[in-house]
Design a protein around this motif. Structure first.
Motif, PDB file in Angstrom:
ATOM      1  N   GLN A   1     -34.118  -6.909  -0.345  1.00 21.61           N
ATOM      2  CA  GLN A   1     -35.237  -7.796  -0.064  1.00 21.61           C
ATOM      3  C   GLN A   1     -36.217  -7.186   0.928  1.00 21.61           C
ATOM      4  O   GLN A   1     -37.424  -7.419   0.853  1.00 21.61           O
ATOM      5  CB  GLN A   1     -34.726  -9.137   0.485  1.00 21.61           C
ATOM      6  CG  GLN A   1     -34.197 -10.079  -0.581  1.00 21.61           C
ATOM      7  CD  GLN A   1     -35.295 -10.648  -1.444  1.00 21.61           C
ATOM      8  OE1 GLN A   1     -35.815  -9.976  -2.334  1.00 21.61           O
ATOM      9  NE2 GLN A   1     -35.678 -11.885  -1.190  1.00 21.61           N
ATOM     10  N   MET A   2     -35.732  -6.414   1.870  1.00 21.01           N
ATOM     11  CA  MET A   2     -36.590  -5.870   2.920  1.00 21.01           C
ATOM     12  C   MET A   2     -36.876  -4.379   2.768  1.00 21.01           C
ATOM     13  O   MET A   2     -37.775  -3.855   3.422  1.00 21.01           O
ATOM     14  CB  MET A   2     -35.957  -6.109   4.294  1.00 21.01           C
ATOM     15  CG  MET A   2     -36.093  -7.528   4.800  1.00 21.01           C
ATOM     16  SD  MET A   2     -37.822  -8.094   4.860  1.00 21.01           S
ATOM     17  CE  MET A   2     -38.510  -6.934   6.044  1.00 21.01           C
TER      18      MET A   2
ATOM     19  N   VAL B   1     -40.479  -3.286   2.028  1.00 17.16           N
ATOM     20  CA  VAL B   1     -41.368  -3.547   3.162  1.00 17.16           C
ATOM     21  C   VAL B   1     -41.161  -2.498   4.254  1.00 17.16           C
ATOM     22  O   VAL B   1     -42.125  -2.036   4.885  1.00 17.16           O
ATOM     23  CB  VAL B   1     -41.147  -4.966   3.716  1.00 17.16           C
ATOM     24  CG1 VAL B   1     -41.962  -5.183   4.993  1.00 17.16           C
ATOM     25  CG2 VAL B   1     -41.531  -6.004   2.671  1.00 17.16           C
TER      26      VAL B   1
ATOM     27  N   TYR C   1     -48.881  -3.693   1.583  1.00 15.80           N
ATOM     28  CA  TYR C   1     -48.466  -4.767   2.480  1.00 15.80           C
ATOM     29  C   TYR C   1     -49.529  -4.918   3.578  1.00 15.80           C
ATOM     30  O   TYR C   1     -49.255  -4.728   4.762  1.00 15.80           O
ATOM     31  CB  TYR C   1     -47.094  -4.428   3.072  1.00 15.80           C
ATOM     32  CG  TYR C   1     -46.368  -5.556   3.761  1.00 15.80           C
ATOM     33  CD1 TYR C   1     -45.844  -6.630   3.042  1.00 15.80           C
ATOM     34  CD2 TYR C   1     -46.164  -5.520   5.138  1.00 15.80           C
ATOM     35  CE1 TYR C   1     -45.161  -7.645   3.679  1.00 15.80           C
ATOM     36  CE2 TYR C   1     -45.469  -6.544   5.787  1.00 15.80           C
ATOM     37  CZ  TYR C   1     -44.963  -7.603   5.049  1.00 15.80           C
ATOM     38  OH  TYR C   1     -44.274  -8.614   5.683  1.00 15.80           O
TER      39      TYR C   1
ATOM     40  N   LYS D   1     -50.038 -10.372   5.070  1.00 20.22           N
ATOM     41  CA  LYS D   1     -48.604 -10.301   5.331  1.00 20.22           C
ATOM     42  C   LYS D   1     -47.905 -11.642   5.135  1.00 20.22           C
ATOM     43  O   LYS D   1     -46.880 -11.721   4.452  1.00 20.22           O
ATOM     44  CB  LYS D   1     -48.366  -9.787   6.753  1.00 20.22           C
ATOM     45  CG  LYS D   1     -46.917  -9.777   7.189  1.00 20.22           C
ATOM     46  CD  LYS D   1     -46.772  -9.350   8.627  1.00 20.22           C
ATOM     47  CE  LYS D   1     -45.312  -9.372   9.081  1.00 20.22           C
ATOM     48  NZ  LYS D   1     -44.715 -10.713   8.995  1.00 20.22           N
ATOM     49  N   ASP D   2     -48.439 -12.700   5.731  1.00 21.62           N
ATOM     50  CA  ASP D   2     -47.779 -14.004   5.640  1.00 21.62           C
ATOM     51  C   ASP D   2     -47.746 -14.506   4.201  1.00 21.62           C
ATOM     52  O   ASP D   2     -46.735 -15.067   3.752  1.00 21.62           O
ATOM     53  CB  ASP D   2     -48.485 -15.015   6.540  1.00 21.62           C
ATOM     54  CG  ASP D   2     -48.298 -14.710   8.019  1.00 21.62           C
ATOM     55  OD1 ASP D   2     -47.367 -13.944   8.354  1.00 21.62           O
ATOM     56  OD2 ASP D   2     -49.077 -15.222   8.839  1.00 21.62           O
TER      57      ASP D   2
ATOM     58  N   ASP E   1     -45.092 -12.497   2.311  1.00 25.05           N
ATOM     59  CA  ASP E   1     -43.736 -12.920   2.690  1.00 25.05           C
ATOM     60  C   ASP E   1     -43.351 -14.239   2.028  1.00 25.05           C
ATOM     61  O   ASP E   1     -42.225 -14.393   1.521  1.00 25.05           O
ATOM     62  CB  ASP E   1     -43.625 -13.053   4.208  1.00 25.05           C
ATOM     63  CG  ASP E   1     -43.677 -11.714   4.931  1.00 25.05           C
ATOM     64  OD1 ASP E   1     -43.520 -10.668   4.263  1.00 25.05           O
ATOM     65  OD2 ASP E   1     -43.877 -11.718   6.158  1.00 25.05           O
ATOM     66  N   ARG E   2     -44.279 -15.201   2.028  1.00 28.49           N
ATOM     67  CA  ARG E   2     -43.988 -16.501   1.398  1.00 28.49           C
ATOM     68  C   ARG E   2     -43.818 -16.347  -0.114  1.00 28.49           C
ATOM     69  O   ARG E   2     -42.901 -16.925  -0.718  1.00 28.49           O
ATOM     70  CB  ARG E   2     -45.104 -17.496   1.705  1.00 28.49           C
ATOM     71  CG  ARG E   2     -45.113 -17.998   3.146  1.00 28.49           C
ATOM     72  CD  ARG E   2     -45.999 -19.221   3.290  1.00 28.49           C
ATOM     73  NE  ARG E   2     -47.385 -18.941   2.977  1.00 28.49           N
ATOM     74  CZ  ARG E   2     -48.300 -18.526   3.862  1.00 28.49           C
ATOM     75  NH1 ARG E   2     -47.947 -18.330   5.133  1.00 28.49           N
ATOM     76  NH2 ARG E   2     -49.550 -18.304   3.505  1.00 28.49           N
TER      77      ARG E   2
ATOM     78  N   ASN F   1     -42.961 -13.604  -1.755  1.00 25.86           N
ATOM     79  CA  ASN F   1     -41.722 -12.868  -2.041  1.00 25.86           C
ATOM     80  C   ASN F   1     -40.499 -13.769  -1.970  1.00 25.86           C
ATOM     81  O   ASN F   1     -39.568 -13.649  -2.771  1.00 25.86           O
ATOM     82  CB  ASN F   1     -41.568 -11.705  -1.063  1.00 25.86           C
ATOM     83  CG  ASN F   1     -42.513 -10.554  -1.362  1.00 25.86           C
ATOM     84  OD1 ASN F   1     -43.197 -10.553  -2.377  1.00 25.86           O
ATOM     85  ND2 ASN F   1     -42.552  -9.580  -0.475  1.00 25.86           N
ATOM     86  N   SER F   2     -40.494 -14.668  -0.990  1.00 30.96           N
ATOM     87  CA  SER F   2     -39.391 -15.610  -0.863  1.00 30.96           C
ATOM     88  C   SER F   2     -39.329 -16.528  -2.083  1.00 30.96           C
ATOM     89  O   SER F   2     -38.239 -16.796  -2.625  1.00 30.96           O
ATOM     90  CB  SER F   2     -39.552 -16.431   0.421  1.00 30.96           C
ATOM     91  OG  SER F   2     -38.510 -17.359   0.554  1.00 30.96           O
TER      92      SER F   2
ATOM     93  N   ASP G   1     -46.924  -5.609  -2.701  1.00 30.70           N
ATOM     94  CA  ASP G   1     -45.456  -5.578  -2.792  1.00 30.70           C
ATOM     95  C   ASP G   1     -44.937  -6.660  -3.732  1.00 30.70           C
ATOM     96  O   ASP G   1     -43.973  -6.438  -4.475  1.00 30.70           O
ATOM     97  CB  ASP G   1     -44.879  -5.767  -1.384  1.00 30.70           C
ATOM     98  CG  ASP G   1     -43.369  -5.707  -1.355  1.00 30.70           C
ATOM     99  OD1 ASP G   1     -42.831  -4.594  -1.259  1.00 30.70           O
ATOM    100  OD2 ASP G   1     -42.734  -6.779  -1.422  1.00 30.70           O
ATOM    101  N   SER G   2     -45.573  -7.808  -3.746  1.00 32.19           N
ATOM    102  CA  SER G   2     -45.112  -8.923  -4.582  1.00 32.19           C
ATOM    103  C   SER G   2     -45.198  -8.598  -6.066  1.00 32.19           C
ATOM    104  O   SER G   2     -44.324  -8.997  -6.853  1.00 32.19           O
ATOM    105  CB  SER G   2     -45.932 -10.181  -4.278  1.00 32.19           C
ATOM    106  OG  SER G   2     -45.827 -10.545  -2.932  1.00 32.19           O
TER     107      SER G   2
END
Length: 350
Positions: free
Chosen positions: A156-157, A160, A178, A183-184, A187-188, A190-191, A244-245
């Motif tokens: 997952q990381m 990044v 990225y 960034k935020d 991250d959301r 990707n989750s 990244d997504s």
């Protein structure tokens, strides 16, 4: 020797492999709960690159990965895109054909011995890192070959970390996958992708109850519908440029028709989501995506997965897939540049 291996060596079983003493993997913790749901094991090694213990420097790390693994393909695509191929070595692994439970083997190294670490099996490096390790020995795994230990297996990381901590080693014209200002959002997203797409398909494939199967199945295909609508008016997930997504979504989409579908029985195909199908082909035109999309490996048939669950194979696989030229199908341009305010470019450059 690993931090807990000393004193516990007598408790493990070993096998002789060409004169080398190799430890047989310990029984794995079940990833199927009491209701038949697949619950993926946690990542054990989450070392932060850029620390004193794990400095970012050329010629220290090697990424072990598998061509058939969606989590692995993310990392090698990122390494390729960022021009890190000389800074971070990579080596594909494959499952050993030995009868003992020895896991991933370095079958592409001379004599099956990885020259950087001296190991034949990925499990050796896991046990070097933690002699009491009891989970699956997973890929991708970033290994420090000076210490012969696993630094990070957190799929997952990992991308990044490559995009941020390894930035001093990026190619001067490397894309910004990225960007700080996004960034935020990344991250959301990707989750959300992990829970509703990337892992949901495995929750369906590995389910051991009808309830668990339909939870994964409906979550996955409902989410594809959401993404199909999202991509109707924008080229990529967050607008004009690949982030990244997009890499995380692509490696799942690339397996839907040729791999995942044969485990599920009758189900929608990627072309049933026209915007997603065009989007996936648009990404496939990028050489780094194309180089690391191994359709033949995705199609490799197994009678069961390595956790012992029997898959439900659909006849479509035997009738259609062997005669289909997937690289040719995916190479047809999608003409999605019209959705971008910067049509000639797929990437934001730093």
């Amino acid at each position: 020797m690993g931090k807990t291996e000393m004193g516990k060596e007598h408790m493990a079983d070993y096998v002789d492999v060409n004169g080398r003493k190799i430890r047989i993997r310990t029984p794995e913790v079940s990833e199927i709960d009491e209701n038949g749901y697949f619950r993926r094991q946690s990542n054990a090694f989450t070392g932060h690159l850029g620390s004193k213990e794990h400095p970012v420097e050329k010629g220290r790390y090697i990424l072990f990965w598998s061509t058939g693994c969606a989590w692995s393909n993310r990392a090698v695509i990122v390494i390729d895109l960022l021009g890190l191929s000389e800074a971070v070595k990579t080596e594909a692994v494959d499952w050993t054909d030995r009868p003992e439970d020895l896991g991933w083997e370095f079958v592409h190294s001379p004599g099956h011995i990885n020259p950087e670490t001296g190991a034949q099996f990925l499990s050796e490096l896991y046990y070097n890192t933690d002699g009491d390790y009891k989970g699956r020995t997973t890929v991708p795994a970033l290994v420090d070959y000076r210490t012969k230990t696993v630094v990070n297996n957190d799929f997952q990381m990992l991308t990044v970390l490559l995009e941020t901590e390894f930035s001093p080693l990026h190619h001067p014209e490397a894309p910004d996958l990225y960007p700080v200002r996004q960034k935020d959002k990344i991250d959301r997203l990707n989750s959300w992708l992990y829970q509703n797409v990337n892992d949901a398909i495995y929750r369906a494939c590995f389910a051991r109850s009808v309830e668990a199967y339909y939870e994964g199945y409906h979550t996955f295909f409902d989410s594809l519908s959401v993404l199909n609508t999202c991509l109707e008016k924008q080229r990529f997930l967050l607008g004009d440029y690949i982030t990244d997504s997009d890499i995380r979504l692509f490696t799942t989409l690339a397996r839907l028709d040729i791999n995942y579908s044969r485990h599920l029985g009758p189900c929608p195909g990627l072309s049933d989501y026209p915007n997603l199908w065009d989007y996936a082909r648009d990404l496939y035109q990028v050489p780094a995506f194309r180089r690391h999309t191994h359709f033949q490996e995705f199609a490799a048939r197994q009678d069961s997965d390595r956790r012992g669950q029997n898959f439900r194979f659909h006849p479509y696989y035997d009738m259609v897939v062997p005669g289909t030229d997937f690289p040719e199908l995916w190479s047809v341009p999608a003409a999605r540049e019209k959705l971008s305010s910067d049509p000639p470019h797929r990437f934001m450059i730093k």
